[in-house]
Design a protein around this motif. Structure first.
Motif, PDB file in Angstrom:
ATOM      1  N   LYS A 138       5.284 -12.967  -2.134  1.00  0.00           N
ATOM      2  CA  LYS A 138       7.012 -13.265  -2.431  1.00  0.00           C
ATOM      3  C   LYS A 138       6.814 -11.141  -3.568  1.00  0.00           C
ATOM      4  O   LYS A 138       8.163 -10.544  -2.955  1.00  0.00           O
ATOM      5  N   SER A 139       6.088 -10.853  -3.081  1.00  0.00           N
ATOM      6  CA  SER A 139       5.886  -9.399  -4.430  1.00  0.00           C
ATOM      7  C   SER A 139       6.413  -8.217  -3.113  1.00  0.00           C
ATOM      8  O   SER A 139       6.303  -8.346  -2.036  1.00  0.00           O
ATOM      9  N   ILE A 140       7.694  -7.664  -3.339  1.00  0.00           N
ATOM     10  CA  ILE A 140       7.944  -6.617  -2.117  1.00  0.00           C
ATOM     11  C   ILE A 140       6.852  -4.662  -1.988  1.00  0.00           C
ATOM     12  O   ILE A 140       6.888  -4.039  -2.867  1.00  0.00           O
ATOM     13  N   PRO A 141       6.643  -4.477  -1.541  1.00  0.00           N
ATOM     14  CA  PRO A 141       5.594  -3.099  -0.941  1.00  0.00           C
ATOM     15  C   PRO A 141       6.859  -1.901  -1.543  1.00  0.00           C
ATOM     16  O   PRO A 141       8.057  -2.373  -0.734  1.00  0.00           O
ATOM     17  N   VAL A 142       6.172  -1.331  -2.269  1.00  0.00           N
ATOM     18  CA  VAL A 142       6.709  -0.358  -2.410  1.00  0.00           C
ATOM     19  C   VAL A 142       5.788   1.025  -2.102  1.00  0.00           C
ATOM     20  O   VAL A 142       5.128   0.829  -2.722  1.00  0.00           O
TER      21      VAL A 142
ATOM     22  N   LYS B 164      -0.717   1.887   3.126  1.00  0.00           N
ATOM     23  CA  LYS B 164      -1.495   1.323   4.039  1.00  0.00           C
ATOM     24  C   LYS B 164      -1.938   0.286   4.574  1.00  0.00           C
ATOM     25  O   LYS B 164      -3.101  -0.640   5.191  1.00  0.00           O
ATOM     26  N   GLY B 165      -0.639  -0.417   4.721  1.00  0.00           N
ATOM     27  CA  GLY B 165      -0.665  -1.309   5.397  1.00  0.00           C
ATOM     28  C   GLY B 165      -0.489  -2.605   4.671  1.00  0.00           C
ATOM     29  O   GLY B 165      -0.480  -3.552   5.105  1.00  0.00           O
ATOM     30  N   ILE B 166      -1.074  -2.692   3.539  1.00  0.00           N
ATOM     31  CA  ILE B 166      -1.630  -3.770   2.635  1.00  0.00           C
ATOM     32  C   ILE B 166      -0.341  -4.520   1.841  1.00  0.00           C
ATOM     33  O   ILE B 166       0.580  -4.083   1.197  1.00  0.00           O
TER      34      ILE B 166
ATOM     35  N   TYR C 112       0.734  -4.935  -9.919  1.00  0.00           N
ATOM     36  CA  TYR C 112       2.224  -5.306  -9.161  1.00  0.00           C
ATOM     37  C   TYR C 112       2.970  -4.608 -10.989  1.00  0.00           C
ATOM     38  O   TYR C 112       2.664  -4.597 -11.549  1.00  0.00           O
ATOM     39  N   LEU C 113       4.320  -4.658 -10.085  1.00  0.00           N
ATOM     40  CA  LEU C 113       5.320  -4.190 -11.393  1.00  0.00           C
ATOM     41  C   LEU C 113       6.630  -5.437 -11.411  1.00  0.00           C
ATOM     42  O   LEU C 113       7.330  -5.548 -10.542  1.00  0.00           O
TER      43      LEU C 113
ATOM     44  N   LEU D 148       9.477  -8.713  -8.300  1.00  0.00           N
ATOM     45  CA  LEU D 148       7.786  -8.063  -8.204  1.00  0.00           C
ATOM     46  C   LEU D 148       7.612  -7.478  -6.855  1.00  0.00           C
ATOM     47  O   LEU D 148       7.872  -7.547  -5.704  1.00  0.00           O
ATOM     48  N   TYR D 149       6.775  -5.876  -7.401  1.00  0.00           N
ATOM     49  CA  TYR D 149       6.734  -5.491  -6.653  1.00  0.00           C
ATOM     50  C   TYR D 149       4.924  -5.143  -6.598  1.00  0.00           C
ATOM     51  O   TYR D 149       4.448  -5.150  -7.266  1.00  0.00           O
TER      52      TYR D 149
END
Length: 167
Positions: free
Chosen positions: A95-99, A103-105, A150-151, A159-160
């Motif tokens: 459920k983490s938010i990509p920031v 690179k597509g991960i 993760y932050l 969660l990022y």
């Protein structure tokens, strides 16, 4: 504009600052486990006593758990997901938010024993920060400067997930 409408608008604008994703200097500081600018402070967590706990919560086993300021912090694994533990609550990695450009991960599991655990602070924003080099793959070759992290915002609980070349 009525006073109450104005107050609501100010509260909304203020909350936007709390909900904003972490800035790039904070991300880099987290991944390096040291500050890259005077506005960001890093407090590394010395993880000395670690334990494990089966059936920790919601079908997750805490495979790496420690106490920090009297609260549970760590890493948990379920059947199809992993999670960070912070103050006894689970925050699923899926459920983490990509920031930024990851690179597509979207997110990645990690080895918590090889990770660097810290708190990163920039102004009023404070994050639990977990930085890792993909289970040692970053130790040689062209992938050595790539770290993931993760932050977890301690106020909003957002969660990022980030991935950057830190060279």
């Amino acid at each position: 504009m009525k006073k109450s409408s104005f107050a609501v608008m100010i509260m909304f604008i203020s909350s936007i600052g709390w909900a904003a994703s972490p800035c790039e200097n904070l991300i880099k500081s987290c991944l390096l486990a040291q500050s890259v600018t005077p506005s960001v402070t890093i407090r590394n967590i010395d993880v000395e006593e670690v334990s494990q706990e089966d059936d920790y919560a919601d079908g997750f086993n805490a495979s790496f758990i420690f106490k920090y300021d009297g609260a549970d912090v760590g890493y948990a694994e379920g059947k199809s997901d992993q999670a960070l533990i912070y103050s006894g609550k689970l925050y699923r990695l899926s459920k983490s938010i990509p920031v930024g450009n990851n690179k597509g991960i979207k997110y990645s599991a990690f080895n918590p024993t090889l990770a660097q655990w810290s708190f990163a602070k920039d102004g009023r924003q404070q994050y639990l920060c977990v930085s890792f080099n993909f289970d040692g793959l970053g130790q040689s070759g062209s992938f050595q400067g790539v770290h993931g992290g993760y932050l977890l915002n301690s106020k909003t609980k957002n969660l990022y997930f980030v991935m950057r070349d830190i060279r």
